[in-house]
Design a protein around this motif. Sequence first.
Motif, PDB file in Angstrom:
ATOM      1  N   ARG A 166       7.211  20.497 -19.315  1.00 41.21           N
ATOM      2  CA  ARG A 166       7.388  20.835 -17.907  1.00 41.21           C
ATOM      3  C   ARG A 166       8.874  21.047 -17.608  1.00 41.21           C
ATOM      4  O   ARG A 166       9.644  20.079 -17.562  1.00 41.21           O
ATOM      5  CB  ARG A 166       6.824  19.731 -17.007  1.00 41.21           C
ATOM      6  N   CYS A 234      16.585  31.197 -10.775  1.00 39.36           N
ATOM      7  CA  CYS A 234      15.710  31.047  -9.601  1.00 39.36           C
ATOM      8  C   CYS A 234      14.286  31.481  -9.917  1.00 39.36           C
ATOM      9  O   CYS A 234      13.316  30.798  -9.555  1.00 39.36           O
ATOM     10  CB  CYS A 234      16.258  31.858  -8.427  1.00 39.36           C
ATOM     11  N   LEU A 235      14.150  32.603 -10.601  1.00 40.67           N
ATOM     12  CA  LEU A 235      12.822  33.105 -10.957  1.00 40.67           C
ATOM     13  C   LEU A 235      12.100  32.163 -11.917  1.00 40.67           C
ATOM     14  O   LEU A 235      10.880  31.967 -11.814  1.00 40.67           O
ATOM     15  CB  LEU A 235      12.930  34.495 -11.585  1.00 40.67           C
ATOM     16  N   TYR A 237      12.602  28.856 -12.279  1.00 40.98           N
ATOM     17  CA  TYR A 237      12.345  27.513 -11.750  1.00 40.98           C
ATOM     18  C   TYR A 237      11.519  27.508 -10.458  1.00 40.98           C
ATOM     19  O   TYR A 237      10.922  26.482 -10.121  1.00 40.98           O
ATOM     20  CB  TYR A 237      13.662  26.778 -11.504  1.00 40.98           C
ATOM     21  N   LEU A 238      11.495  28.616  -9.746  1.00 38.16           N
ATOM     22  CA  LEU A 238      10.783  28.645  -8.463  1.00 38.16           C
ATOM     23  C   LEU A 238       9.324  28.209  -8.573  1.00 38.16           C
ATOM     24  O   LEU A 238       8.859  27.408  -7.741  1.00 38.16           O
ATOM     25  CB  LEU A 238      10.886  30.048  -7.854  1.00 38.16           C
ATOM     26  N   PRO A 239       8.551  28.691  -9.568  1.00 40.80           N
ATOM     27  CA  PRO A 239       7.145  28.240  -9.640  1.00 40.80           C
ATOM     28  C   PRO A 239       7.010  26.734  -9.801  1.00 40.80           C
ATOM     29  O   PRO A 239       6.085  26.129  -9.226  1.00 40.80           O
ATOM     30  CB  PRO A 239       6.618  28.974 -10.890  1.00 40.80           C
ATOM     31  N   TRP A 240       7.922  26.098 -10.525  1.00 43.07           N
ATOM     32  CA  TRP A 240       7.846  24.659 -10.741  1.00 43.07           C
ATOM     33  C   TRP A 240       8.273  23.891  -9.491  1.00 43.07           C
ATOM     34  O   TRP A 240       7.695  22.838  -9.176  1.00 43.07           O
ATOM     35  CB  TRP A 240       8.720  24.264 -11.930  1.00 43.07           C
ATOM     36  N   VAL A 242       7.895  25.003  -6.405  1.00 43.09           N
ATOM     37  CA  VAL A 242       6.773  25.162  -5.475  1.00 43.09           C
ATOM     38  C   VAL A 242       5.624  24.239  -5.861  1.00 43.09           C
ATOM     39  O   VAL A 242       5.013  23.584  -5.005  1.00 43.09           O
ATOM     40  CB  VAL A 242       6.298  26.633  -5.456  1.00 43.09           C
ATOM     41  N   ALA A 243       5.330  24.152  -7.153  1.00 45.28           N
ATOM     42  CA  ALA A 243       4.252  23.279  -7.619  1.00 45.28           C
ATOM     43  C   ALA A 243       4.551  21.817  -7.307  1.00 45.28           C
ATOM     44  O   ALA A 243       3.652  21.071  -6.877  1.00 45.28           O
ATOM     45  CB  ALA A 243       4.048  23.464  -9.122  1.00 45.28           C
ATOM     46  N   ASP A 244       5.810  21.384  -7.506  1.00 43.69           N
ATOM     47  CA  ASP A 244       6.190  20.005  -7.196  1.00 43.69           C
ATOM     48  C   ASP A 244       6.068  19.734  -5.706  1.00 43.69           C
ATOM     49  O   ASP A 244       5.632  18.646  -5.298  1.00 43.69           O
ATOM     50  CB  ASP A 244       7.621  19.741  -7.660  1.00 43.69           C
ATOM     51  N   ARG A 246       4.068  21.188  -3.544  1.00 42.92           N
ATOM     52  CA  ARG A 246       2.656  21.098  -3.189  1.00 42.92           C
ATOM     53  C   ARG A 246       2.056  19.774  -3.637  1.00 42.92           C
ATOM     54  O   ARG A 246       1.226  19.177  -2.930  1.00 42.92           O
ATOM     55  CB  ARG A 246       1.883  22.259  -3.829  1.00 42.92           C
TER      56      ARG A 246
END
Length: 251
Positions: A166, A234-235, A237-240, A242-244, A246
Amino acid sequence: MNDFWKSYDITHAELGPNFRCYPLYGKIHLIELALSLVFIVGMALWYRRSSASARRRILVGVTIALLADEAALLLGMALTGQWNWSYLPLHLCSINVFVCLYNTLTDQNWCKEELYALCIPGAALALLCPSWLDVPSWWTLINLHSISIHALLVLYPVLLVVRGYRPSVRRAPQVLAFLFGSALPIYFLNKPLNTNFYFLNNPYGNVITSAFTRLLGEKYYILGFLPAIAVALCLMYLPWVVADARHKKRK
């Protein structure tokens, strides 16, 4: 000499420095991109469904393939009398071959983080905007090596994430330390060797650095790397992030 073995220098001498063996996003380039994508996705799915012992064997196999791929280029250039300092494995992607090896041997989080945050976007961008097209044709050692090794460099960290690694934005400083810590000595090494590792010596031969030159001028093109690196991180790490966010919200 057979065209398959010809280096950049011979191609420039015979066909001119502006020759390109195929156009960006032409038929051949799109086929290479499609085959790379199918290979990466197929390997990732196989890896995901494999047992722990099989996953280890696959990761070792990918590491060996990376080393063999790099060695093939070096031997090909050396045995045909074309080797020069520019073939040292000191571009960022070549250095990441050895980061992959080190991670396979030691299983270090900083390796995984660097490979995820820098190697994936760097190798993917190299496939999308190749800088190795000034060779006689697609059927050359340099072109085949460049496509295969960059596809493997995208694959390796993808497998790490598939296995459960992760990425964390908190490790981004380690990634930047590795990038700038390796770029500094290479910048000074480029001068005496007359090389262009990391594309720090001049902007020519690369679509991205050429774009930086058009925007900032040849003198300041290096500054274009700074926003490019920021956008890439940014591209990645952004999904991680956002997932954190949520996950915390659900708690």
